[in-house]
Design a protein around this motif. Structure first.
Motif, PDB file in Angstrom:
ATOM      1  N   ILE A  45       0.847  -1.197   0.000  1.00 37.02           N
ATOM      2  CA  ILE A  45       0.000   0.000   0.000  1.00 37.02           C
ATOM      3  C   ILE A  45       0.879   1.243   0.000  1.00 37.02           C
ATOM      4  CG2 ILE A  45      -1.671   1.357   1.329  1.00 37.02           C
ATOM      5  CD1 ILE A  45      -2.918  -1.109   0.078  1.00 37.02           C
ATOM      6  N   ARG A  46       1.884   1.250   0.878  1.00 35.69           N
ATOM      7  CA  ARG A  46       2.786   2.400   0.973  1.00 35.69           C
ATOM      8  C   ARG A  46       3.541   2.605  -0.338  1.00 35.69           C
ATOM      9  NH1 ARG A  46       4.978   1.100   5.470  1.00 35.69           N
ATOM     10  NH2 ARG A  46       6.720  -0.089   4.584  1.00 35.69           N
ATOM     11  N   GLU A  47       3.988   1.503  -0.959  1.00 34.80           N
ATOM     12  CA  GLU A  47       4.725   1.612  -2.221  1.00 34.80           C
ATOM     13  C   GLU A  47       3.819   2.133  -3.345  1.00 34.80           C
ATOM     14  OE1 GLU A  47       6.194  -2.331  -2.680  1.00 34.80           O
ATOM     15  OE2 GLU A  47       7.955  -2.004  -1.410  1.00 34.80           O
ATOM     16  N   ALA A  48       2.578   1.647  -3.384  1.00 36.87           N
ATOM     17  CA  ALA A  48       1.640   2.104  -4.418  1.00 36.87           C
ATOM     18  C   ALA A  48       1.331   3.586  -4.253  1.00 36.87           C
ATOM     19  CB  ALA A  48       0.348   1.283  -4.348  1.00 36.87           C
ATOM     20  N   LEU A  49       1.132   4.027  -3.017  1.00 35.78           N
ATOM     21  CA  LEU A  49       0.848   5.443  -2.770  1.00 35.78           C
ATOM     22  C   LEU A  49       2.052   6.310  -3.118  1.00 35.78           C
ATOM     23  CD1 LEU A  49      -1.167   5.268   0.574  1.00 35.78           C
ATOM     24  CD2 LEU A  49      -2.058   5.630  -1.734  1.00 35.78           C
ATOM     25  N   HIS A  50       3.240   5.793  -2.867  1.00 40.62           N
ATOM     26  CA  HIS A  50       4.455   6.528  -3.221  1.00 40.62           C
ATOM     27  C   HIS A  50       4.538   6.710  -4.740  1.00 40.62           C
ATOM     28  CE1 HIS A  50       8.571   7.966  -2.999  1.00 40.62           C
ATOM     29  NE2 HIS A  50       8.917   7.074  -3.912  1.00 40.62           N
ATOM     30  N   SER A  55       3.598  10.337  -9.578  1.00 43.29           N
ATOM     31  CA  SER A  55       2.880  10.636 -10.824  1.00 43.29           C
ATOM     32  C   SER A  55       2.060  11.913 -10.718  1.00 43.29           C
ATOM     33  CB  SER A  55       1.952   9.473 -11.191  1.00 43.29           C
ATOM     34  OG  SER A  55       0.802   9.465 -10.365  1.00 43.29           O
ATOM     35  N   GLY A  56       1.887  12.432  -9.489  1.00 43.26           N
ATOM     36  CA  GLY A  56       1.117  13.667  -9.305  1.00 43.26           C
ATOM     37  C   GLY A  56      -0.343  13.457  -8.966  1.00 43.26           C
ATOM     38  N   LEU A  57      -0.774  12.200  -8.874  1.00 40.68           N
ATOM     39  CA  LEU A  57      -2.197  11.938  -8.604  1.00 40.68           C
ATOM     40  C   LEU A  57      -2.564  12.092  -7.132  1.00 40.68           C
ATOM     41  CD1 LEU A  57      -3.134   8.951 -10.930  1.00 40.68           C
ATOM     42  CD2 LEU A  57      -4.084  11.255 -10.984  1.00 40.68           C
ATOM     43  N   VAL A  58      -1.603  11.904  -6.232  1.00 46.22           N
ATOM     44  CA  VAL A  58      -1.886  12.082  -4.804  1.00 46.22           C
ATOM     45  C   VAL A  58      -0.798  12.943  -4.181  1.00 46.22           C
ATOM     46  CG1 VAL A  58      -3.016   9.813  -4.676  1.00 46.22           C
ATOM     47  CG2 VAL A  58      -0.625  10.060  -3.937  1.00 46.22           C
ATOM     48  N   ARG A  59      -1.128  13.490  -2.998  1.00 42.50           N
ATOM     49  CA  ARG A  59      -0.167  14.269  -2.228  1.00 42.50           C
ATOM     50  C   ARG A  59      -0.118  13.722  -0.813  1.00 42.50           C
ATOM     51  NH1 ARG A  59      -1.585  20.618  -3.711  1.00 42.50           N
ATOM     52  NH2 ARG A  59      -0.340  20.751  -5.615  1.00 42.50           N
ATOM     53  N   GLY A  65      -1.856  12.694   6.315  1.00 43.71           N
ATOM     54  CA  GLY A  65      -2.174  11.539   5.493  1.00 43.71           C
ATOM     55  C   GLY A  65      -1.967  11.781   4.012  1.00 43.71           C
ATOM     56  N   THR A  66      -2.525  10.879   3.214  1.00 37.42           N
ATOM     57  CA  THR A  66      -2.396  10.933   1.762  1.00 37.42           C
ATOM     58  C   THR A  66      -3.746  11.323   1.157  1.00 37.42           C
ATOM     59  OG1 THR A  66      -0.692   9.220   1.795  1.00 37.42           O
ATOM     60  CG2 THR A  66      -1.797   9.621  -0.307  1.00 37.42           C
ATOM     61  N   PHE A  67      -3.718  12.300   0.254  1.00 39.50           N
ATOM     62  CA  PHE A  67      -4.940  12.841  -0.330  1.00 39.50           C
ATOM     63  C   PHE A  67      -4.848  12.855  -1.851  1.00 39.50           C
ATOM     64  CE2 PHE A  67      -4.389  14.552   3.870  1.00 39.50           C
ATOM     65  CZ  PHE A  67      -5.660  14.579   4.424  1.00 39.50           C
ATOM     66  N   VAL A  68      -5.996  12.638  -2.500  1.00 38.72           N
ATOM     67  CA  VAL A  68      -6.058  12.812  -3.949  1.00 38.72           C
ATOM     68  C   VAL A  68      -5.734  14.277  -4.240  1.00 38.72           C
ATOM     69  CG1 VAL A  68      -7.522  12.726  -5.998  1.00 38.72           C
ATOM     70  CG2 VAL A  68      -7.776  11.002  -4.198  1.00 38.72           C
ATOM     71  N   THR A  69      -4.834  14.501  -5.180  1.00 44.28           N
ATOM     72  CA  THR A  69      -4.353  15.851  -5.450  1.00 44.28           C
ATOM     73  C   THR A  69      -5.502  16.791  -5.804  1.00 44.28           C
ATOM     74  OG1 THR A  69      -2.229  15.004  -6.221  1.00 44.28           O
ATOM     75  CG2 THR A  69      -2.817  17.233  -6.890  1.00 44.28           C
ATOM     76  N   GLU A  70      -5.491  17.926  -5.144  1.00 44.65           N
ATOM     77  CA  GLU A  70      -6.483  18.974  -5.406  1.00 44.65           C
ATOM     78  C   GLU A  70      -5.712  20.271  -5.603  1.00 44.65           C
ATOM     79  OE1 GLU A  70     -10.744  20.354  -3.554  1.00 44.65           O
ATOM     80  OE2 GLU A  70      -9.147  19.809  -2.159  1.00 44.65           O
ATOM     81  N   TRP A  71      -5.801  20.846  -6.796  1.00 50.69           N
ATOM     82  CA  TRP A  71      -5.021  22.029  -7.107  1.00 50.69           C
ATOM     83  C   TRP A  71      -5.814  23.307  -6.905  1.00 50.69           C
ATOM     84  CZ3 TRP A  71      -4.231  18.269 -11.343  1.00 50.69           C
ATOM     85  CH2 TRP A  71      -3.020  17.577 -11.194  1.00 50.69           C
ATOM     86  N   THR A  72      -5.095  24.379  -6.645  1.00 47.06           N
ATOM     87  CA  THR A  72      -5.703  25.703  -6.608  1.00 47.06           C
ATOM     88  C   THR A  72      -6.086  26.075  -8.044  1.00 47.06           C
ATOM     89  OG1 THR A  72      -3.624  26.866  -6.989  1.00 47.06           O
ATOM     90  CG2 THR A  72      -4.202  26.363  -4.682  1.00 47.06           C
ATOM     91  N   PRO A  73      -6.949  27.059  -8.224  1.00 45.65           N
ATOM     92  CA  PRO A  73      -7.294  27.472  -9.596  1.00 45.65           C
ATOM     93  C   PRO A  73      -6.080  27.820 -10.450  1.00 45.65           C
ATOM     94  CG  PRO A  73      -8.872  28.376  -8.057  1.00 45.65           C
ATOM     95  CD  PRO A  73      -7.796  27.722  -7.229  1.00 45.65           C
ATOM     96  N   SER A  74      -5.093  28.506  -9.860  1.00 44.72           N
ATOM     97  CA  SER A  74      -3.919  28.882 -10.660  1.00 44.72           C
ATOM     98  C   SER A  74      -3.085  27.653 -11.024  1.00 44.72           C
ATOM     99  CB  SER A  74      -3.056  29.902  -9.907  1.00 44.72           C
ATOM    100  OG  SER A  74      -2.581  29.360  -8.694  1.00 44.72           O
ATOM    101  N   ALA A 149       2.424  12.383 -22.470  1.00 43.41           N
ATOM    102  CA  ALA A 149       1.041  12.813 -22.703  1.00 43.41           C
ATOM    103  C   ALA A 149       0.077  11.968 -21.878  1.00 43.41           C
ATOM    104  CB  ALA A 149       0.703  12.716 -24.192  1.00 43.41           C
ATOM    105  N   SER A 150       0.327  10.675 -21.813  1.00 42.22           N
ATOM    106  CA  SER A 150      -0.534   9.777 -21.034  1.00 42.22           C
ATOM    107  C   SER A 150      -0.456  10.109 -19.547  1.00 42.22           C
ATOM    108  CB  SER A 150      -0.131   8.323 -21.269  1.00 42.22           C
ATOM    109  OG  SER A 150      -0.329   7.959 -22.615  1.00 42.22           O
ATOM    110  N   ARG A 151       0.740  10.453 -19.067  1.00 40.22           N
ATOM    111  CA  ARG A 151       0.909  10.807 -17.647  1.00 40.22           C
ATOM    112  C   ARG A 151       0.126  12.073 -17.308  1.00 40.22           C
ATOM    113  NH1 ARG A 151       4.070  14.112 -14.674  1.00 40.22           N
ATOM    114  NH2 ARG A 151       5.146  14.912 -16.520  1.00 40.22           N
ATOM    115  N   LEU A 152       0.258  13.092 -18.148  1.00 42.38           N
ATOM    116  CA  LEU A 152      -0.472  14.333 -17.911  1.00 42.38           C
ATOM    117  C   LEU A 152      -1.979  14.122 -18.045  1.00 42.38           C
ATOM    118  CD1 LEU A 152       1.813  16.866 -19.807  1.00 42.38           C
ATOM    119  CD2 LEU A 152       1.292  16.903 -17.366  1.00 42.38           C
ATOM    120  N   HIS A 153      -2.350  13.297 -19.015  1.00 48.13           N
ATOM    121  CA  HIS A 153      -3.761  12.999 -19.231  1.00 48.13           C
ATOM    122  C   HIS A 153      -4.364  12.366 -17.974  1.00 48.13           C
ATOM    123  CE1 HIS A 153      -7.197  11.989 -21.896  1.00 48.13           C
ATOM    124  NE2 HIS A 153      -7.322  10.939 -21.110  1.00 48.13           N
ATOM    125  N   ALA A 154      -3.662  11.388 -17.395  1.00 47.62           N
ATOM    126  CA  ALA A 154      -4.147  10.737 -16.176  1.00 47.62           C
ATOM    127  C   ALA A 154      -4.235  11.724 -15.025  1.00 47.62           C
ATOM    128  CB  ALA A 154      -3.245   9.565 -15.810  1.00 47.62           C
TER     129      ALA A 154
END
Length: 217
Positions: A45-50, A55-59, A65-74, A149-154
């Motif tokens: 679990i720890r390795e998958a979250l890392h 990849s930028g999908l979680v922070r 804890g670990t959260f699904v990435t949520e960006w500011t408007p900018s 492109a696939s990484r950014l797309h995800a």
């Protein structure tokens, strides 16, 4: 040795869940709950979250804890700006390099998108919309560009998914796809690049609509 396939399985499952909106931006991922869900120890679990963090999908937020990435408007605007330029490059190269078989596959996905758009099937359209873009990435015949492109797309999928729920956006999205396909079919590299850039970039009213959609979510 078992940790490696477990890590890959968990990473792929969590990535799909984030992309499909099971976990929305800002949602906390509970390692103990994930251990129970996947019936594994804490290590994979720890390795998958890392890997998802890389990849930028979680922070990972220290002591929280670990959260699904949520960006500011900018931050979100910056990422869509980069994605638009990457997609433009993909469109330019695809228009030059696409094979007849790849063009036929793109046309088939495009027709599936038409059917879902006309039926108002947002979730089905969303899935084929992703396939549409990946057809173009493959047609660049540039493996590095396809991966990036696939990484950014995800990374942006949760937000692109929300965007499709904005009123009339699905119909406009399909019309934009139609122009992209026409330019790629005709081999017009610069027109394909411009059409894809305009399709992906979120500015003005479209950006405000997207931010409103994220707040509803």
């Amino acid at each position: 040795m078992a940790a490696i396939p477990n890590t890959l399985r968990i990473r792929n499952a969590l990535e799909n869940a984030i992309v499909e909106g099971v976990y929305l931006p800002g949602a906390r991922l509970d390692p103990e709950a994930l251990e129970r869900e996947f019936d594994v120890s804490r290590t994979p679990i720890r390795e998958a979250l890392h890997q998802l963090e890389a990849s930028g999908l979680v922070r990972v937020v220290p002591k929280r804890g670990t959260f699904v990435t949520e960006w500011t408007p900018s931050e979100l605007a910056e990422r869509f700006e980069v994605m638009a330029e990457v997609e433009a490059t993909c469109g330019r190269l695809a228009a030059r390099r696409i094979t007849e078989a790849e063009l036929a596959a793109l046309e088939q996905v495009h027709q599936d998108c038409r059917r879902h758009a006309e039926a108002g099937e947002v979730e089905a359209y969303y899935a084929r919309n992703s396939d549409f873009h990946h057809c173009i990435y493959r047609a660049t015949h540039n493996a590095f560009l396809e991966r990036e492109a696939s990484r950014l797309h995800a990374m942006l999928q949760p937000y692109r998914r929300m965007q499709l729920k904005v009123r009339n956006r699905m119909a406009r999205s399909f019309a934009e796809h139609d122009a992209v396909v026409a330019h790629i079919r005709g081999g017009d590299a610069e027109a394909a690049a411009t059409a894809l850039r305009d399709h992906v970039i979120v500015q003005g009213d479209r950006f405000h609509d997207l931010i409103a959609a994220t707040r509803k979510g």
